[in-house]
Structure formats: C-alpha cells, structure tokens
Motif scaffolding. Sequence first.
Motif, short mmCIF file in Angstrom:
data_model
loop_
_atom_site.label_atom_id
_atom_site.label_comp_id
_atom_site.label_asym_id
_atom_site.label_seq_id
_atom_site.Cartn_x
_atom_site.Cartn_y
_atom_site.Cartn_z
N PHE A 251 -19.20 11.92 12.72
CA PHE A 251 -20.41 12.67 13.05
C PHE A 251 -21.62 11.86 12.62
O PHE A 251 -21.52 10.93 11.80
N VAL A 252 -22.77 12.22 13.18
CA VAL A 252 -24.03 11.61 12.77
C VAL A 252 -24.64 12.51 11.70
O VAL A 252 -24.94 13.68 11.98
N PRO A 253 -24.80 12.02 10.48
CA PRO A 253 -25.31 12.88 9.40
C PRO A 253 -26.69 13.46 9.72
O PRO A 253 -27.52 12.82 10.35
N SER A 254 -26.89 14.68 9.27
CA SER A 254 -28.17 15.35 9.41
C SER A 254 -28.84 15.39 8.04
O SER A 254 -28.53 16.25 7.21
N VAL A 255 -29.72 14.43 7.81
CA VAL A 255 -30.42 14.32 6.52
C VAL A 255 -31.91 14.37 6.80
O VAL A 255 -32.43 13.59 7.61
N LEU A 256 -32.60 15.26 6.15
CA LEU A 256 -34.03 15.43 6.38
C LEU A 256 -34.84 14.31 5.72
O LEU A 256 -34.35 13.61 4.83
N ALA A 257 -36.07 14.16 6.18
CA ALA A 257 -36.97 13.17 5.59
C ALA A 257 -37.18 13.47 4.10
O ALA A 257 -37.13 14.64 3.68
N GLU A 258 -37.42 12.44 3.32
CA GLU A 258 -37.60 12.62 1.88
C GLU A 258 -38.80 13.50 1.55
O GLU A 258 -38.87 14.09 0.46
N SER A 259 -39.73 13.59 2.47
CA SER A 259 -40.92 14.42 2.23
C SER A 259 -40.63 15.91 2.30
O SER A 259 -41.42 16.73 1.81
N VAL A 260 -39.50 16.31 2.89
CA VAL A 260 -39.14 17.73 3.00
C VAL A 260 -38.62 18.22 1.66
O VAL A 260 -37.71 17.63 1.07
N VAL A 261 -39.16 19.32 1.19
CA VAL A 261 -38.75 19.90 -0.09
C VAL A 261 -37.46 20.68 0.12
O VAL A 261 -37.36 21.53 1.02
N LEU A 262 -36.47 20.40 -0.71
CA LEU A 262 -35.18 21.08 -0.62
C LEU A 262 -35.05 22.12 -1.72
O LEU A 262 -35.58 21.94 -2.81
N PRO A 263 -34.34 23.23 -1.46
CA PRO A 263 -33.64 23.57 -0.21
C PRO A 263 -34.59 23.90 0.92
O PRO A 263 -35.71 24.38 0.70
N HIS A 264 -34.12 23.69 2.13
CA HIS A 264 -34.92 23.91 3.33
C HIS A 264 -34.04 24.54 4.39
O HIS A 264 -32.89 24.14 4.57
N SER A 265 -34.56 25.54 5.12
CA SER A 265 -33.79 26.23 6.16
C SER A 265 -34.55 26.23 7.47
O SER A 265 -35.80 26.25 7.49
N GLU A 266 -33.78 26.23 8.57
CA GLU A 266 -34.35 26.29 9.90
C GLU A 266 -33.43 27.12 10.80
O GLU A 266 -32.22 27.18 10.56
N GLU A 267 -34.00 27.74 11.83
CA GLU A 267 -33.22 28.42 12.86
C GLU A 267 -32.99 27.44 14.00
O GLU A 267 -33.94 26.83 14.51
N LEU A 268 -31.75 27.27 14.41
CA LEU A 268 -31.39 26.34 15.47
C LEU A 268 -30.75 27.07 16.62
O LEU A 268 -29.93 27.97 16.42
N ALA A 269 -31.11 26.70 17.85
CA ALA A 269 -30.48 27.29 19.04
C ALA A 269 -29.08 26.71 19.20
O ALA A 269 -28.83 25.54 18.88
N ASP A 270 -28.18 27.52 19.71
CA ASP A 270 -26.81 27.08 19.94
C ASP A 270 -26.73 26.43 21.32
O ASP A 270 -26.80 27.11 22.35
#
Length: 630
Positions: free
Chosen positions: A141-160
């Motif tokens: 798989f291609v890893p899903s890693v957010l930019a370092e500037s994004v504060v973690l934890p972080h959540s988003e709604e994604l369409a299927d």
Amino acid sequence: MPGDRKLSGLQEKASVPCGVILYGTTTLGKPRKSPSESRYMRPLVGLVLLAGVAVASVQKLLSTPSFEAEQNEFQFDWPIRKVAIIGAGPSGLAAYRELTEAGLDVRIFERDSVPGGNWHYTDEVPLDAPVPNAPCPIADFVPSVLAESVVLPHSEELADDGKGWRDHRGPKPIWESLTSNAPAPAQQFSQWPWPAGTQWELTHYQARNYVRSYASYLNINSNDENPATAYNTRVERVEKRINQAGREQGWRLWLRSLEPTQNNTYRATWWTEDFDAVVVAVGRYNAPSMPSIPGLEEWVQRFPDLVRHSRQYRRPEAYANQTVLIVGASVSGAEISRDLNRHVRKIYQSFRPNNDNATHFALENHLRRIPKNTTFVGEINRFLPIPKGSPIQSGLVELKNGTLLSGIDSVLLATGFRYSFPFLPQYYDGATYEPRAGSATTISPFLPLNGAYIRDLYLDHFYIWDPTLAFLAFPLAAPSFPSLDYTPVALAKVWTNKAKLPNTQTMQALYEKTVEERGGYGKYVMFWGPQRSAGKSIPMFTYFIGWLNEAAVKYGGKQYVARFVWAWSQTYALSSLKEIGHYWEIAHYRGPIQLAGPKEDDAILASLGLVQSNGVDQGRNDVLCYDDDW
C-alpha cells in the motif's frame, strides 16, 4: 484474562533443570502414583529425554563462545516495557500471548476489522496488481502520512470511492473453496487444541473461526473492547525516535484508523504512539509479484478483468466454460487448477523449473495435485499484441519453445508474492526517505528492493543492528502454528532479560555464516526446510528449543519440547504427530514431500516433454520464480 489462564501441556517452573519437565505441579522424574496421572507418564518421560538431547545438541555443536558469556552479550540501550505488534493474524496473537505473559505492556494493531490474518475470507477482492510491479516499498500500500505541519491527532471525513477501504484493510488472497495444506493437528496453538475428532483437512471458515476463538480466549477479539487492541488501524510509518537527551530510544508509530460513518463515508484519524520494541507480524502474502513477460502489460491494460493475479480469484463459476491460462504451478496455481477443473472447458498450466540453487520443495509435490486432464505447457516467452477492437480470445501467447496458444478467455497469474513493508521505507536499499523531526537519521538498510527476502535477521527473527525490532513467522517452510509455540517466546525472553543474544559483531558473524551455509542471498535464505540450520549445523527447531531451555535454567521461565515437525525433519517430535504428517503427505500430496534443486526440477519438466530454456533467463531476474509457498 490472558494472564490468569493455565496453559495446557508444558508450563514450567523457573528452577527446573534442563531435561526435567513438570506436568502441572508434578515433576516427571518423581510422579505421584495416582491412576489419573499414570497414563501421562510413559509418553512424556520420552519427551523429557528428548528435551535434554536438544539442549545437549546445542551445547555440543555450538562452535562459537556460549550465548551466556556475559562479555559477549548484547546490551540494550533502554529498558523494554512497551511493545507494539503489527498484525493480528496467528503470529501476532501468539506474540501477544507471550509478551503479555512476560509482563510487558502490549498494543496490537490490525488494519482489518477482525483478527485472523489470511484466514479472513471475503468476496471482496484486492485491487488490481500493476504491471510492471509497483516498487517494493509501496507494493502492499501507499502510506497515508500527513504533513508535519498538521497537529496530531487529526480526523477527516472521507467519501467511499470503493477503493479506499479495500486498500486500507487489504482483502486476503484466499478463495471460497480453499482448504488447509497442513493437517489440523499441525494447525493449532498448543494451548487451544481442536476438539477431538476434527477432520484433518480444514476449510478456511474453520480456520478463521478457530483463530478468532483463540483471540477471544486472549480477550483481544475485535468485539472484546480491549484497549490493548486497535482494529481498522494501519501502521503507516515506523521510525526510531530520539529522546530529549538526543539519543535513540524506542520507536514511534504513525497510525491511521478508518471507521465507517454515515452516507457512505469514513472517518480517518491519524495519530502517533511510542514503544520500546516492535514486532512485525504482517505475513508474507500482501504484495503480489507480477512477472515481467513481454506483452503482459498491454494485456492487463486492455483486459483488466480477464488478466488477474491469483490473489483475486474467488470462485470457479466466474470461469465457467472458458479456456483458462494459469501461469504458475506452485501451491496456489495447483490448487486453483483443481478448483477450476470441473467448470472450465480447458486449462493451460504454464510453469518453468525453479532454477534457484538452494534446496526447495520440488515441483513434483504440486504437480501431483493437478488433475491429469490439465494441459501442461512450458514457460511463456511473450504475449503477442492484440489488434485494437479485437477480443482477448484472438490473442496469441508464445511459449519459449515456439508453441503458440490461442483462444484464451482468461489468464490467472499464480506467480507469488514479495516482501513489502511500506511502514519501513527508510530501511530499503538505496532509500532516499528522510525521517521526520525527532526521528533517528542513522539507518542500516536491510530490505532488498526486489522483495525476495529480508536481510540481517539473527535467527531469522531479530534485526541485528537493533534487536528491539523483530520479524515473526516469515521463514519459508516453517510449520506456522507449531513454530509459534516457541519463536514468540524467544522475543519475550530476550526483551525481559530471560535469554541473551550475543553482541552485534557476533550476531553478524553468525548470520554471515548462516547465509553462506544456505547458499547465499536469495528467496530461500529463510527456508526452514530439512537440514536447514541456524548456522551451527543444528536444525532451526532444535536450536530454538535448546537455546530457550538453556536460558530457562539460568534465568527462569518455560522449557519446551518439540510438539510437531513434518515427517521429513530430523527434529524431535511426538511420534504420533510425525505419523500424522507422514499420512497427510500421502493423502494430500499423493506421496512424501520431496525436496529438489534445479536439476531435479528440470528432469520433471523433461519427463512431461516440455522444452525449457537453458539456465536462468538473465533478463528476468525480477521474477521470483513461479512459487508462492502457500
């Protein structure tokens, strides 16, 4: 709770010397003379002697200084208290069992919604395998890693979109009718035996339910709501972390969960967690290997639903009355051929000899399983171009001997898998990946880009340059469930100072000797077949048991006796189980399992009248032979 359970069989006390095993609270050398216990004594006394032989063998045959010489021991730079396990298949569950029993704080991460690993069958199929192969670091798989500037934890709604969830969970490469290729007595945890009378050949549904029941026994099933588990959670990145003093200390995991919400959407959440050690238990069947046969790429692009990797195969009805070309004749190729046989019009089975110089399982084992009305053909030279607008049936497949095949409706590529660890990109040869802030930048690569094997693993489990990273259940030809009786124990003992590793230089020297004895680097450098040793002329199973038993005498903990090894092995085992293995080989493979080198495989193809090219095709080195080692 797992910590409260009483293990069946061989649960030992700390001070028991080598060769003396306790059954319950009774020392076998001095049994209580009660009728209820006397029936156990005769077979187990023999096991006591075998345990002593195993330890004596290790002590006698080791040609290097003793593991336990303090001046030669590996010293960890930080205490190991918290451990991450990546994967909740059988090996991940066994690792959880042993690590928690040793008193460690354990978290287990599983990208799927339930435990079971490959035994979780679904009609949902994996995404199409690309041709040419995807680079090994992202082949799973291609890893899903957010930019370092994004504060973690972080959540988003994604369409299927129909692909996001499949890519996240990774549908498993098993088909609806698949059954086990090992008998039930060899497909069980010793603490969780199958009910008496269980048939030897298991359906994947039985295996799935069995593994899930064991997860429930450990209180880590997906419905147990145990905070030690994180299902639907994929490990996107693993990096060595730097502490406040600027020194390496433990590992940081970048994680992503995907949970269904409403209106065909998912909630994705990213966060990190820190650990002192990491167990990689993700299995060997995640990244498909597609051969570099000229013309195949065009066929895949033109007919993506008709030219597929075997991991996408589910049911024979989809191929009814077709002419099917199966490329490969190892386990998956042979078994799918059996499954299709009564439904299709014709099967062409293409394969080539295994030209690896290392000892491996002979083609004969799998060819005996293929129905006799199958048409065997030799190695494919190329897939010829198909005129625009013409159907796949008009296409021609040219073999190495010049024969042309026509009228093919579907192609199934049973061409195996590669090792792929997308969460460890910095450890691949030639990697340009830059670790994140707070992570170590000094890296010792150990993952080859062809995905054929894993390098620098002491005893095929411990990463030599930092043994707080371990890989579990990756050796080929190691009966998975029996080996899980003690290989996870090695991790637990080493990480809690109940067993010792030699220092880095000694581990590397022993590893290099092992590689040389095994014929050099290649697909079978981690093959645990007969006469395959730990680099000390000792069978791997014998070595592990002897090492752990010797450590138990000095540091306390469990002692072990080999529970089961195939009939062709010289490792000690219960005679009844060796007999089971012998009869299984006759019933399942129509004869004893055979080993071979290149000459033997060439002879088999010659007997079928198949003309092969001489030696290894140097232009096709990326193809890891048509063998998926199911």
